[in-house]
Design a protein around this motif. Structure first.
Motif: not given
Length: 246
Positions: A196-217
């Motif tokens: 999974x690409x964690x740098x897609x700006x369109x996806x990141x724009x919808x997440x207030x913290x600005x990054x995708x979570x990790x499995x550990x989260x």
């Protein structure tokens, strides 16, 4: 609470060869739990997960099998109970998410998805609940998902299955809370799983913290729900999504 509050307990995690399932296995082992690891076909991935469990000083058992098949779940459950006696923590994580237009689906498409997720949760819960009731303690944690609850585009079976898991969770919480058993759900948001690409700006724009979570989260939420510290949390769904609107 000690640093090994799950010592002497055993967890079963379906779909734990990689990604979120693997992270859950490692974190539960870190709290002292033995872990039953399941995968459908990739034994090496399960062996890798077992290595993480052993590094925490606890035991593991690998039980390969398709969670969408009743006879394989029966064999998986028997192997787990024969080895450890009871399963104290059940994590219903296995799922498949193929996309297909609704009008192009046939019943085999439907059952492939629903059986792997919802029906598997029913079967494993029935297999392991009696031991929890006998002990007067247990944790049932099932994975839902933001898109599954909102509705997957061209993904009717997984949406139906995950809604069903949420309903099952609430029913189990009501019926088995008096027995010292809690049932909760975790709803992951966009998570950095394999490929999974964690740098897609369109996806990141919808997440207030600005990054995708990790499995550990996601695993951290599951680990909390599995621990004695969550004793008053029952029949809830925890979103692990960085604040993304559901």
């Amino acid at each position: 609470m000690t640093d090994r509050p799950l010592a002497g307990k055993t967890a079963f995690i379906s779909g734990s060869g990689r990604n979120i399932g693997r992270a859950i296995a490692a974190q539960l082992a870190g709290l002292g739990a033995n872990v039953v690891i399941n995968g459908a076909s990739n034994r090496q991935a399960c062996e890798d997960t077992a290595g993480l469990v052993h590094a925490q000083g606890t035991e593991s058992l690998i039980v390969m099998g398709d969670m969408g098949r009743a006879e394989e779940i029966a064999a998986i459950s028997k192997a787990a109970l024969d080895r450890f006696g009871t399963i104290d923590i059940l994590v219903n994580n296995a799922a498949v998410r193929p996309h297909k237009p609704f009008l192009d689906m046939d019943e085999s498409d439907w059952h492939f998805v629903v059986d792997t997720s919802l029906t598997a949760a029913f079967r494993t819960t029935q297999a392991f609940l009696p031991g929890m009731v006998d002990k007067g303690w247990g944790r049932i944690i099932s994975m839902t998902g933001m898109k599954a609850i909102k509705g997957y585009f061209e993904g009717a079976p997984i949406s139906a299955a995950k809604h069903g898991i949420w309903g099952l969770t609430k029913a189990l919480a009501t019926e088995f809370g008096p027995h010292g058993i809690t049932a909760n759900a975790v709803s992951p948001g966009q998570t950095l799983t394999e490929g999974r690409d964690g740098t897609d700006p369109k996806k990141l724009a919808s997440i207030p913290v600005g990054f995708m979570g990790a499995p550990e989260d996601v695993a951290a939420a599951v680990t909390f729900l599995a621990s004695p510290a969550s004793r008053f949390v029952n029949g809830q769904m925890i979103g692990v999504n960085g604040g993304q609107a559901t």
